[in-house]
Scaffold this active site. Structure first.
Site, mmCIF file in Angstrom:
data_model
loop_
_atom_site.group_PDB
_atom_site.id
_atom_site.type_symbol
_atom_site.label_atom_id
_atom_site.label_comp_id
_atom_site.label_asym_id
_atom_site.label_seq_id
_atom_site.Cartn_x
_atom_site.Cartn_y
_atom_site.Cartn_z
ATOM 1 N N ARG A 174 0.828 -1.219 0.000
ATOM 2 C CA ARG A 174 0.000 0.000 0.000
ATOM 3 C C ARG A 174 0.858 1.262 0.000
ATOM 4 O O ARG A 174 0.430 2.309 -0.483
ATOM 5 C CB ARG A 174 -0.956 -0.019 1.209
ATOM 6 N N LEU A 226 -7.413 8.014 -0.514
ATOM 7 C CA LEU A 226 -7.383 6.554 -0.583
ATOM 8 C C LEU A 226 -8.148 6.064 0.641
ATOM 9 O O LEU A 226 -7.814 6.436 1.762
ATOM 10 C CB LEU A 226 -5.909 6.121 -0.491
ATOM 11 N N SER A 227 -9.151 5.233 0.432
ATOM 12 C CA SER A 227 -9.978 4.764 1.550
ATOM 13 C C SER A 227 -9.163 3.964 2.559
ATOM 14 O O SER A 227 -8.129 3.399 2.231
ATOM 15 C CB SER A 227 -11.091 3.845 1.038
ATOM 16 N N GLN A 228 -9.699 3.875 3.788
ATOM 17 C CA GLN A 228 -9.003 3.072 4.798
ATOM 18 C C GLN A 228 -9.106 1.596 4.405
ATOM 19 O O GLN A 228 -10.090 1.173 3.783
ATOM 20 C CB GLN A 228 -9.583 3.334 6.180
#
Ligand code: SAH
Length: 222
Positions: A44, A70-72
């Protein structure tokens, strides 16, 4: 995926942080092993700015520029798990490529991903990262995803990573019979929503409250 990249730099030093992330996702109820494995394998930190790389394995959303996030990891995992519903999927449409992290996770659990993004520089960066980590079953389109990608439809599933006030009608028409769409819906209050197509019927389930950036109209070149 290339092992040297997975193990390089922060990837190596943060091995324990990565393991903790996996434990946390499991505790939060993520059970699909294919999804957990994809998250375990995916670096990531390559999807965010270097200055933020040390936070890449926290369960938190991170900025990716152009006012986007960017989403969790929990949300990425949850959306992917809902989309799969335990099935094997061939063609999946993604609206909102962003950093390409969600795209990378999807690409490891389905056959083919068709990913649409309206901001060109984000799309170009995502393409580069996915190529670098050897993910090849994704095609990209620079367009307004409100209109889907009719050329390759209907899709077995559609994943939308920005929130419209209502589910765009055009996306519903591109969902195959029996197909699933996962989409955050709402303006002030948003709910992660699962839509399942049964013939001409679209069955909706509100899953949980979420906060996404809005699904916008038109495209941007810079
Ligand atoms: N899934 C992404 C995060 C997405 S943030 C990731 O993993 O990084 C939401 C993304 O949706 C942004 O990149 C934004 O530019 C994009 N977006 C918003 N409206 C859109 C539209 N109409 N068509 C395509 N992409 C859109």
């Amino acid at each position: 995926m290339r092992d040297d990249l997975l193990k390089s730099g922060i990837g190596m030093t943060s091995q324990r942080t990565r393991e903790r992330l996996l434990e946390r996702l499991f505790e939060e109820g993520i059970r699909d092993l294919k999804v957990l494995e994809a998250i375990r394998r995916t670096p990531r930190h390559l999807f965010v700015d270097e200055a933020l790389a040390h936070r890449a394995y926290e369960d938190t959303a991170l900025p990716i520029g152009h006012n986007q996030t960017l989403s969790q990891p929990y949300i990425v995992a949850r959306m992917t798990e809902l989309l799969l519903g335990g099935r094997e999927l061939d063609k999946v449409l993604e609206v909102g490529t962003g950093s390409g992290y969600q795209t990378a996770i999807l690409a490891q659990v389905v056959e083919r991903v068709f990913s649409v993004e309206r901001i060109l520089p984000l799309q170009e960066r995502a393409k580069t990262v996915l190529r670098d980590i050897d993910i090849r079953n994704v095609v990209f389109r620079h367009a307004d995803g409100n209109w889907g990608w009719p050329q390759y439809g209907p899709y077995d599933a559609i994943l939308v990573t920005a929130a419209p006030p209502e589910v765009p009608a055009e996306l519903l028409t591109q969902l195959a019979d029996g197909g699933r769409m996962v989409i955050p819906v709402g303006e002030h209050e948003q709910y992660l929503t699962l839509v399942i197509r049964e013939g001409d019927q679209f069955i909706r389930h509100q899953v949980e409250p979420v906060r996404f950036v809005p699904l916008l109209s038109g495209v941007m070149n810079s």
